[in-house]
Design an enzyme around this catalytic site. Structure first.
Site, PDB file in Angstrom:
ATOM      1  N   CYS A   2      13.721  48.411  14.346  1.00 32.69           N
ATOM      2  CA  CYS A   2      13.783  48.565  12.899  1.00 32.69           C
ATOM      3  C   CYS A   2      12.476  49.147  12.369  1.00 32.69           C
ATOM      4  CB  CYS A   2      14.042  47.199  12.272  1.00 32.69           C
ATOM      5  SG  CYS A   2      13.934  47.236  10.492  1.00 32.69           S
ATOM      6  N   TYR A  15      30.183  17.216   5.312  1.00 41.31           N
ATOM      7  CA  TYR A  15      29.542  18.476   4.890  1.00 41.31           C
ATOM      8  C   TYR A  15      30.476  19.634   5.272  1.00 41.31           C
ATOM      9  CZ  TYR A  15      25.437  15.380   5.281  1.00 41.31           C
ATOM     10  OH  TYR A  15      24.556  14.326   5.204  1.00 41.31           O
ATOM     11  N   GLU A  29      32.549  16.952   0.918  1.00 42.95           N
ATOM     12  CA  GLU A  29      31.693  18.072   0.486  1.00 42.95           C
ATOM     13  C   GLU A  29      31.290  17.824  -0.959  1.00 42.95           C
ATOM     14  OE1 GLU A  29      30.294  21.150   1.541  1.00 42.95           O
ATOM     15  OE2 GLU A  29      29.746  21.306  -0.570  1.00 42.95           O
ATOM     16  N   ASP A  80      27.967  18.620   9.682  1.00 38.02           N
ATOM     17  CA  ASP A  80      27.364  19.962   9.676  1.00 38.02           C
ATOM     18  C   ASP A  80      26.481  20.067   8.434  1.00 38.02           C
ATOM     19  OD1 ASP A  80      26.748  22.623   9.917  1.00 38.02           O
ATOM     20  OD2 ASP A  80      28.786  23.369   9.645  1.00 38.02           O
ATOM     21  N   CYS A 134      21.699  23.492  11.926  1.00 37.96           N
ATOM     22  CA  CYS A 134      20.997  24.777  11.850  1.00 37.96           C
ATOM     23  C   CYS A 134      19.494  24.554  11.905  1.00 37.96           C
ATOM     24  CB  CYS A 134      21.397  25.527  10.582  1.00 37.96           C
ATOM     25  SG  CYS A 134      21.090  24.602   9.084  1.00 37.96           S
TER      26      CYS A 134
HETATM   27  N1  SAH Z   1      30.920  23.064   7.755  1.00 41.61           N
HETATM   28  C1  SAH Z   1      30.884  24.119   6.787  1.00 41.61           C
HETATM   29  C2  SAH Z   1      29.692  24.055   5.830  1.00 41.61           C
HETATM   30  C3  SAH Z   1      28.355  23.782   6.437  1.00 41.61           C
HETATM   31  S1  SAH Z   1      26.978  24.100   5.360  1.00 41.61           S
HETATM   32  C4  SAH Z   1      30.972  25.479   7.467  1.00 41.61           C
HETATM   33  O1  SAH Z   1      30.726  25.599   8.662  1.00 41.61           O
HETATM   34  O2  SAH Z   1      31.307  26.448   6.793  1.00 41.61           O
HETATM   35  C5  SAH Z   1      26.603  22.536   4.717  1.00 41.61           C
HETATM   36  C6  SAH Z   1      27.485  22.121   3.573  1.00 41.61           C
HETATM   37  O3  SAH Z   1      27.019  20.833   3.129  1.00 41.61           O
HETATM   38  C7  SAH Z   1      27.449  23.029   2.353  1.00 41.61           C
HETATM   39  O4  SAH Z   1      28.768  23.364   2.009  1.00 41.61           O
HETATM   40  C8  SAH Z   1      26.803  22.149   1.256  1.00 41.61           C
HETATM   41  O5  SAH Z   1      27.334  22.399  -0.021  1.00 41.61           O
HETATM   42  C9  SAH Z   1      27.163  20.765   1.716  1.00 41.61           C
HETATM   43  N2  SAH Z   1      26.280  19.680   1.273  1.00 41.61           N
HETATM   44  C10 SAH Z   1      24.951  19.715   1.044  1.00 41.61           C
HETATM   45  N3  SAH Z   1      24.489  18.501   0.724  1.00 41.61           N
HETATM   46  C11 SAH Z   1      25.552  17.659   0.740  1.00 41.61           C
HETATM   47  C12 SAH Z   1      25.713  16.255   0.496  1.00 41.61           C
HETATM   48  N4  SAH Z   1      24.674  15.492   0.182  1.00 41.61           N
HETATM   49  N5  SAH Z   1      26.939  15.720   0.612  1.00 41.61           N
HETATM   50  C13 SAH Z   1      28.006  16.498   0.963  1.00 41.61           C
HETATM   51  N6  SAH Z   1      27.909  17.836   1.191  1.00 41.61           N
HETATM   52  C14 SAH Z   1      26.703  18.406   1.082  1.00 41.61           C
END
Ligand code: SAH
Length: 453
Positions: free
Chosen positions: A76, A310, A331, A379, A406
């Site tokens: 890049c 999550y 969520e 997650d 992550c």
């Molecule tokens: N499993 C999903 C999203 C993962 S990202 C996928 O793979 O697409 C993490 C997610 O956690 C996000 O959607 C975020 O909005 C949610 N999140 C963040 N803090 C949270 C909490 N305290 N309780 C519930 N969800 C939460």
């Protein structure tokens, strides 16, 4: 308190022993750690110390005296000026080894594991053009107003016309917005003064080759008609107004200017509806590997009730629902829960339900109410699970779980609590969701012989 054996502005030669997940080489002076971004393990480098603290120093890479065989010329042209990637100067094979090692190190050092049952990291065949979303700030650069990315650890914008990790079409759409802004002299928003109009262009494409563009402004959007005409190839065009003085990209108000309100993404044979704000993993090729691995590790059975904590727009939940008896997604973002419910209907899934609440409230309540949970997935965002979530998992009847993470550091911290509570780590599967960048995803299977009741 330790005193740094190194002074700021000192120049020194250093042997590099390892590389952090953020792409910094680590060397030592009398045991004192020096981080040199861009240096590789096995190299001798000359560095100029730009920062010292009580426990470490940071140096700028001046010269590589003895290069690593894994060093490569970045593909890049803006790599040196742009803070988006961290491993453009390393072969991809070595980048994968660095990431694998970082996951293993975190789980031993912070997670307290004596042995890490690691599977080889799942990399990409071609680590380019994978991102399905780009959020480009518009600002003043030496070359005039431009879209770009911020230089590492700074607020200096490096103009980027084409980003090699973005999928085709994303930068083209951003270029169209730039041409419109130039033509109608739309001023870039300036974070310092709060003046100006155009803040960001956010572009997303899906596996179904649909494209959504969101233009973010402070104040009103001028020349709307001309903008939507220029973006007539897009399937969905939104205007987002963000009047706040913040580095959060979106404000609260989204206005659909043209096309349809949501896009469709197909992952592992399931169709998902995506709104401008919905969380969606950014690398669809690797997302399918990650979800496939998570599902195979958990191996939900037809009679089981599974919690997906999550759950976002219900991606993992709906995959689990194809195998499990029943799935409960949790969520916090109402819009995402609405998408998740819609996605269940759209895919004819009748055994998934979704709770819109913070996981740290919803999961303890489910467990206290005596809801059966046979196994679960979590997650969480980068900060990991709240302690109430970990406690609720330990208090539940779940014998198996998959932790999708992550951030290896918070994963390791939470794994330590889970193993102290009786779980054993069975398998660790890293997945390179972000080739060339300083991030890695990991799916960990944990199990316990019987639940503590
Ligand atoms: N499993 C999903 C999203 C993962 S990202 C996928 O793979 O697409 C993490 C997610 O956690 C996000 O959607 C975020 O909005 C949610 N999140 C963040 N803090 C949270 C909490 N305290 N309780 C519930 N969800 C939460």
């Amino acid at each position: 308190m330790n005193r740094s054996p190194i002074e700021k502005n000192e120049e020194l030669e250093l042997a590099i022993d390892s590389v952090t997940l953020e792409g910094a080489g680590v060397g030592r002076v009398d045991g004192f750690a020096v981080f040199v971004p861009g240096a590789l393990a096995g190299e001798r480098v000359r560095t100029h110390i730009i920062k010292t603290t009580a426990s470490y120093a940071v140096g700028k890479l001046l010269e590589v005296a003895e290069p690593s065989p894994h060093r490569m010329e970045p593909l890049c042209p803006v790599y040196a000026r742009c803070g988006g990637c961290a491993f453009g100067h390393v072969t991809y094979e070595e980048e994968l080894r660095i990431k694998e090692r970082q996951v293993a190190d975190a789980l031993t050092r912070l997670g307290g594991l004596k042995e890490v049952p690691m599977r080889p990291i799942l990399g990409m065949d071609l680590p380019q053009r994978y991102r399905n979303k780009g959020a480009f700030p518009y600002g003043m650069t030496e070359a005039g107003p431009a879209f770009g990315f911020y230089a590492p650890r700074s607020h200096r914008l490096a103009p980027v016309d084409d980003c090699l990790i973005e999928q085709e079409g994303i930068c083209r759409a951003v270029g169209v917005v730039k041409a419109w802004a130039e033509r109608y002299q739309i001023r870039p928003y300036d974070e310092k003064t709060g003046k100006g109009t155009l803040r960001h262009a956010v572009v997303r494409v899906t596996t179904d080759r649909e494209l959504m563009a969101v233009i973010v402004t402070k104040g009103d959007l001028p020349h709307k008609k001309e903008l939507t005409e220029a973006l007539s190839f897009a399937d969905s065009v939104y205007w987002n107004r963000n009047d706040r003085n913040t580095n959060v990209i979106f404000g609260d108000s989204f206005t659909l200017l043209a096309g349809k309100p949501t896009l469709q993404e197909t992952l592992l044979g399931l169709a998902f509806e995506v709104s401008p704000r919905s969380f969606l993993q950014v690398n669809p090729v690797q997302t399918q590997k990650l979800y496939g691995a998570a599902l195979a590790l958990l191996d939900p059975q037809p009679g089981e009730t599974v919690a997906d904590v999550y759950c976002g727009i219900g991606t993992i939940s709906l995959l689990l629902a194809r195998k499990a008896g029943r799935v409960i997604g949790i969520e916090v973002i109402p819009e995402a829960v609405k998408n998740a419910r819609g996605n269940a209907v759209r895919n004819g899934v009748e055994n998934a339900s979704f709770l819109c609440a913070p996981a740290e409230e919803a999961l303890p309540k489910l467990v206290a109410d005596g809801q059966t949970i046979d196994c679960l997935t979590v997650d969480p965002p980068r900060k990991g699970c709240e302690v109430q979530v970990i406690d609720a998992i330990l208090a539940s009847g779940a014998r198996r779980m998959v932790y999708v993470s992550c951030n290896p550091a918070t994963l390791a911290r939470d794994v330590k609590c889970l193993t102290s509570g009786g779980f054993t780590v069975q398998t660790v599967q890293p997945v390179d969701m972000f080739p060339r960048c300083g991030h890695v995803e990991t799916a960990v299977l944990l199990s316990r012989p019987e639940a503590r009741q």
